[in-house]
Design a protein around this motif. Sequence first.
Motif, PDB file in Angstrom:
ATOM      1  N   LEU A  35       0.625  -1.198  -0.141  1.00  9.59           N
ATOM      2  CA  LEU A  35      -0.020   0.055  -0.091  1.00  9.59           C
ATOM      3  C   LEU A  35       0.845   1.310   0.108  1.00  9.59           C
ATOM      4  CD1 LEU A  35      -3.077   0.731   0.131  1.00  9.59           C
ATOM      5  CD2 LEU A  35      -2.621   0.803   2.723  1.00  9.59           C
ATOM      6  N   ASP A  51      -2.989  -5.159   0.935  1.00  8.59           N
ATOM      7  CA  ASP A  51      -4.120  -4.741   1.705  1.00  8.59           C
ATOM      8  C   ASP A  51      -5.168  -4.671   0.557  1.00  8.59           C
ATOM      9  OD1 ASP A  51      -3.313  -4.261   4.569  1.00  8.59           O
ATOM     10  OD2 ASP A  51      -2.086  -2.930   3.605  1.00  8.59           O
ATOM     11  N   MET A  86      -8.717  -3.270   0.339  1.00  7.10           N
ATOM     12  CA  MET A  86      -9.718  -2.424   0.569  1.00  7.10           C
ATOM     13  C   MET A  86     -10.845  -1.985  -0.421  1.00  7.10           C
ATOM     14  SD  MET A  86      -7.575   0.526   2.684  1.00  7.10           S
ATOM     15  CE  MET A  86      -5.967  -0.059   3.697  1.00  7.10           C
ATOM     16  N   VAL A 140      -3.244   0.164  14.392  1.00  3.51           N
ATOM     17  CA  VAL A 140      -3.828   1.593  13.841  1.00  3.51           C
ATOM     18  C   VAL A 140      -5.331   0.805  13.424  1.00  3.51           C
ATOM     19  CG1 VAL A 140      -1.876   2.320  13.044  1.00  3.51           C
ATOM     20  CG2 VAL A 140      -3.200   1.276  11.424  1.00  3.51           C
ATOM     21  N   PRO A 168      -7.998   0.127  10.776  1.00  3.28           N
ATOM     22  CA  PRO A 168      -7.903  -0.087   9.351  1.00  3.28           C
ATOM     23  C   PRO A 168      -8.375   1.222   8.451  1.00  3.28           C
ATOM     24  CG  PRO A 168      -9.377  -1.505  10.271  1.00  3.28           C
ATOM     25  CD  PRO A 168      -8.955  -0.868  11.327  1.00  3.28           C
ATOM     26  N   GLN A 177      -0.136   5.860   9.809  1.00  2.00           N
ATOM     27  CA  GLN A 177      -0.772   6.343  11.151  1.00  2.00           C
ATOM     28  C   GLN A 177       0.211   6.112  12.127  1.00  2.00           C
ATOM     29  OE1 GLN A 177      -5.330   5.388  11.484  1.00  2.00           O
ATOM     30  NE2 GLN A 177      -4.750   4.001  10.011  1.00  2.00           N
ATOM     31  N   ASP A 205      -0.008  -4.984  12.773  1.00  2.00           N
ATOM     32  CA  ASP A 205       0.011  -4.069  11.271  1.00  2.00           C
ATOM     33  C   ASP A 205      -0.423  -2.795  11.732  1.00  2.00           C
ATOM     34  OD1 ASP A 205      -0.462  -3.279   8.858  1.00  2.00           O
ATOM     35  OD2 ASP A 205      -2.464  -4.753   8.523  1.00  2.00           O
ATOM     36  N   GLY A 254       1.731   1.389  11.692  1.00  2.00           N
ATOM     37  CA  GLY A 254       2.556   2.118  12.514  1.00  2.00           C
ATOM     38  C   GLY A 254       3.798   1.642  12.907  1.00  2.00           C
ATOM     39  N   ASN A 274       4.764   2.389   5.737  1.00  2.00           N
ATOM     40  CA  ASN A 274       5.602   3.521   5.379  1.00  2.00           C
ATOM     41  C   ASN A 274       7.126   3.298   6.259  1.00  2.00           C
ATOM     42  OD1 ASN A 274       3.615   5.014   4.341  1.00  2.00           O
ATOM     43  ND2 ASN A 274       3.679   6.619   5.588  1.00  2.00           N
TER      44      ASN A 274
HETATM   45  C1  DX5 Z   1      -3.925  -0.378   7.342  1.00  2.00           C
HETATM   46  C2  DX5 Z   1      -3.225  -1.298   6.622  1.00  2.00           C
HETATM   47  C3  DX5 Z   1      -1.688  -1.411   6.902  1.00  2.00           C
HETATM   48  C4  DX5 Z   1      -0.940  -0.416   6.388  1.00  2.00           C
HETATM   49  C5  DX5 Z   1       0.405  -0.348   7.257  1.00  2.00           C
HETATM   50  O1  DX5 Z   1      -5.105  -0.284   7.168  1.00  2.00           O
HETATM   51  O2  DX5 Z   1      -3.806  -2.653   7.038  1.00  2.00           O
HETATM   52  O3  DX5 Z   1      -1.215  -2.835   6.356  1.00  2.00           O
HETATM   53  O4  DX5 Z   1      -0.758  -0.310   5.153  1.00  2.00           O
HETATM   54  O5  DX5 Z   1       0.897   0.789   6.903  1.00  2.00           O
HETATM   55  P1  DX5 Z   1       1.803   1.716   8.057  1.00  2.00           P
HETATM   56  O6  DX5 Z   1       2.954   0.488   8.495  1.00  2.00           O
HETATM   57  O7  DX5 Z   1       2.387   2.868   7.204  1.00  2.00           O
HETATM   58  O8  DX5 Z   1       1.060   1.856   9.157  1.00  2.00           O
END
Ligand code: DX5
Length: 235
Positions: free
Chosen positions: A19, A44, A46, A149, A151, A156, A185, A187, A208
């Motif tokens: 992502l 991911d 969505m 975080v 989803p 984040q 998963d 941050g 990230n």
């Molecule tokens: C959030 C996704 C994560 C996200 C993680 O909904 O499930 O997999 O891409 O990205 P970072 O590591 O930047 O939080």
Amino acid sequence: MSLSHTLPFRTPALAPSILSCDLSAIASEVSQVLEAGSDIIHFDVMDNQFVPNLTFGPVVLQKLREAGVTAPIDVHLMVADVDRLLSDFIDAGATMISFHPHCSINPVNQLSIIKTSGCLAGLAINPDQPISVFEQYLPYCDFILLMSVFPGRSGQKFISSVLEKSKALRAIIKRSQKNILIEMDGGITQNTIAQAHQAGVDIFVMGNGIFTQKNLQDKNPYSAVTNTLRELLSN
Ligand code: DX5
Ligand code: ZN
């Protein structure tokens, strides 16, 4: 009923989430993070219903396989209708699949479908959902994906209360004597990965935390960050 076959990856495992990669060059980003030492590609999905974002369907996964990606691909379904979409990702070449249990009419049935297909089966749990939400499903899972975080998007801030949840889950898994992996998963960065490791996490999803950390001076731009992460996991 838990993990019975040999894992197709080592643990602790690094699982970059595409992502956050350069989406105009997915195949090359994937091959670079794998060559740098990552273990799993996190995919991911969505659907613009379960979360506002709209990302990748099974065709993208199939194209990665056709492009020669043999590494494990970890499909994280953030979709409102798991029961309708699941088999498309199995057919496209997923290695492991997780979904949010309230998005399926019969989570046990879907977990069984995943396992019967030869994939690893997991449930994804939001930061505000207690362990009790999924404890009944544990015997059917190969792994639990703890969201650190909510989803929806990359980048984040890590929700540190999930560390206690991971420790509690690790204790429950130990008591159950089942070999269930914990994936985290959201941050996860060089600042948070060691704490997650200490809390019992086996698989570290990173968007990230890897893809914004390119070092363009190096032959492989992800070597330096991957080596640093590995070092943090070795302590
Ligand atoms: C959030 C996704 C994560 C996200 C993680 O909904 O499930 O997999 O891409 O990205 P970072 O590591 O930047 O939080
Ligand atoms: Zn994810």
